[in-house]
Design an enzyme around this catalytic site. Structure first.
Site, mmCIF file in Angstrom:
data_model
loop_
_atom_site.group_PDB
_atom_site.id
_atom_site.type_symbol
_atom_site.label_atom_id
_atom_site.label_comp_id
_atom_site.label_asym_id
_atom_site.label_seq_id
_atom_site.Cartn_x
_atom_site.Cartn_y
_atom_site.Cartn_z
ATOM 1 N N ARG A 50 0.785 -1.019 0.115
ATOM 2 C CA ARG A 50 0.239 0.228 0.196
ATOM 3 C C ARG A 50 1.122 1.439 -0.092
ATOM 4 O O ARG A 50 0.753 2.352 -0.451
ATOM 5 C CB ARG A 50 -0.765 0.061 1.127
ATOM 6 C CG ARG A 50 -1.882 1.073 1.308
ATOM 7 C CD ARG A 50 -2.917 1.127 2.104
ATOM 8 N NE ARG A 50 -2.563 1.172 3.646
ATOM 9 C CZ ARG A 50 -3.417 1.095 4.651
ATOM 10 N NH1 ARG A 50 -4.422 1.061 4.207
ATOM 11 N NH2 ARG A 50 -3.219 1.023 6.079
ATOM 12 N N LYS A 149 -2.654 7.334 1.286
ATOM 13 C CA LYS A 149 -2.018 7.499 2.653
ATOM 14 C C LYS A 149 -1.682 8.645 2.666
ATOM 15 O O LYS A 149 0.323 7.893 2.164
ATOM 16 C CB LYS A 149 -1.954 6.128 3.953
ATOM 17 C CG LYS A 149 -2.282 6.155 5.251
ATOM 18 C CD LYS A 149 -1.795 4.485 5.107
ATOM 19 C CE LYS A 149 -1.477 4.981 7.211
ATOM 20 N NZ LYS A 149 -3.061 5.640 7.730
ATOM 21 N N GLU A 182 -15.677 6.212 6.283
ATOM 22 C CA GLU A 182 -15.178 5.594 7.467
ATOM 23 C C GLU A 182 -15.275 6.781 8.532
ATOM 24 O O GLU A 182 -15.800 8.482 7.907
ATOM 25 C CB GLU A 182 -13.900 5.573 6.859
ATOM 26 C CG GLU A 182 -13.001 6.375 5.961
ATOM 27 C CD GLU A 182 -11.144 6.744 5.406
ATOM 28 O OE1 GLU A 182 -11.208 5.388 6.358
ATOM 29 O OE2 GLU A 182 -11.192 7.294 5.118
HETATM 30 N N1 PLP Z 1 -8.865 4.811 7.464
HETATM 31 C C1 PLP Z 1 -8.127 6.211 7.365
HETATM 32 C C2 PLP Z 1 -8.161 7.477 6.673
HETATM 33 C C3 PLP Z 1 -6.519 5.592 7.525
HETATM 34 O O1 PLP Z 1 -5.810 6.476 8.010
HETATM 35 C C4 PLP Z 1 -6.308 3.974 9.019
HETATM 36 C C5 PLP Z 1 -5.452 3.719 9.261
HETATM 37 O O2 PLP Z 1 -4.692 3.056 8.768
HETATM 38 C C6 PLP Z 1 -8.160 3.078 8.030
HETATM 39 C C7 PLP Z 1 -8.589 3.230 7.546
HETATM 40 C C8 PLP Z 1 -7.491 1.728 8.762
HETATM 41 O O3 PLP Z 1 -6.434 1.341 7.751
HETATM 42 P P1 PLP Z 1 -5.481 0.330 8.071
HETATM 43 O O4 PLP Z 1 -6.957 -1.478 8.897
HETATM 44 O O5 PLP Z 1 -4.892 -0.646 6.688
HETATM 45 O O6 PLP Z 1 -5.277 0.543 9.237
#
Ligand code: PLP
Length: 286
Positions: A50, A149, A182
């Protein structure tokens, strides 16, 4: 504590980047958040992939290979003797001038920080989080997709500030059309009439914990349905839970003054919390 900084491990106090780094000047860069449990890194390959996808999307070449990145992450843990840890790889555009143009930047800066870490929400795993839907919208799924990200987390920070001010533990983001996306740092699941629903990933970060939750739920006999969800669906849900690397799997029992379900973490949510604890303790890259 030793921090990986551009090819070297340096003590925390010496881990400094230039004020001309475009990560600092413009938020031009990408990052990851990774957990280690019991000395093993959970979903290492997925996080590294990612990170490289995020970099690709902002047209930045990470100057080391994925294998090297994975090894640096493991080495940062080893050097600091960490077993249960949170790991933060960061790649920024690097040092340039005050102009925006990334062609003036040298090599991207590569940083890996690790620190000891336990579960993020403490007692709230038992009572559940209070959610607050916020005015600030998640960025649209256009060029600056929420799937990147990036070091530009301002709208997430504004969401967090709004949730804090309204006495909530976590924000609930809506998109430009009013659909639920989210949380500020986690994905959302809804349980209603024995069905599990979650928003499509076009509007949110494609969570690695979200993918794990979908697999775990599948093993429990629940086929997760990706769907457009509105606040109505959340207010009237039997259960809500969020998933994320830092949050792990956590119940939401209040949202915008409404009590969700019975007001206590629901049975499927609790099964998820347990299943997640089990998988994180029993897998990962040593
Ligand atoms: N949504 C956002 C905006 C995030 O920053 C994160 C954290 O990484 C997540 C969702 C959850 O993603 P993950 O399960 O890959 O950590």
């Amino acid at each position: 504590l030793l921090i990986y900084l551009n090819g070297k491990f340096v003590p925390k106090d010496e881990a400094k980047v230039s004020v001309y780094d475009h990560g600092f000047l413009y938020g031009d860069g990408v990052f990851e958040g990774i957990r280690a449990y019991n000395g093993r890194v959970f979903k290492l390959e997925e996080h590294v992939d990612r990170l490289y996808d995020s970099a690709k999307a902002i047209a930045m070449n990470i100057p080391i290979t994925r294998e090297e990145m994975a090894e640096i992450i493991l080495e940062t843990l080893r050097k600091n003797n960490l077993k249960d840890a949170y790991i933060r790889p960061i790649v920024s555009r690097g040092i340039g001038d005050l102009g925006l143009d990334p062609r003036k930047c040298g090599k991207p800066s590569v940083i890996v920080i690790a620190q000891g870490w336990g579960a993020m929400y403490g007692d709230l795993y038992e009572v559940g989080l209070t959610g607050v839907s916020v005015c600030v919208r998640r960025n649209a799924p256009d060029a600056l997709s929420p799937n990147i990200k990036s070091l530009n987390y301002l709208n997430n920070i504004l969401a967090k500030i709004e949730a804090n001010e309204k006495g909530g533990d976590e924000a609930v983001f809506l998109d430009q059309n009013g659909f639920v996306c989210e949380g500020s740092g986690d994905n959302i699941f809804v349980v209603k009439n024995d069905k599990v629903l979650t928003p499509y990933t076009i509007s949110n970060l494609k969570g690695i914990t979200r993918a794990t939750a979908i697999e775990l739920l599948d093993e429990m006999g629940y086929k997760v349905i990706e769907s457009n969800l509105g606040l109505f669906d959340l207010y009237t849900a039997d259960e809500i839970f969020v998933t994320g690397t830092a949050a792990e799997s956590a119940p939401v029992t209040r949202l915008d003054g409404r009590i969700i379900g019975t007001g206590k973490p629901g049975p499927l949510t609790m099964k998820m919390v347990e299943a997640f604890a089990k998988i994180t303790q029993n897998s990962g890259t040593p």
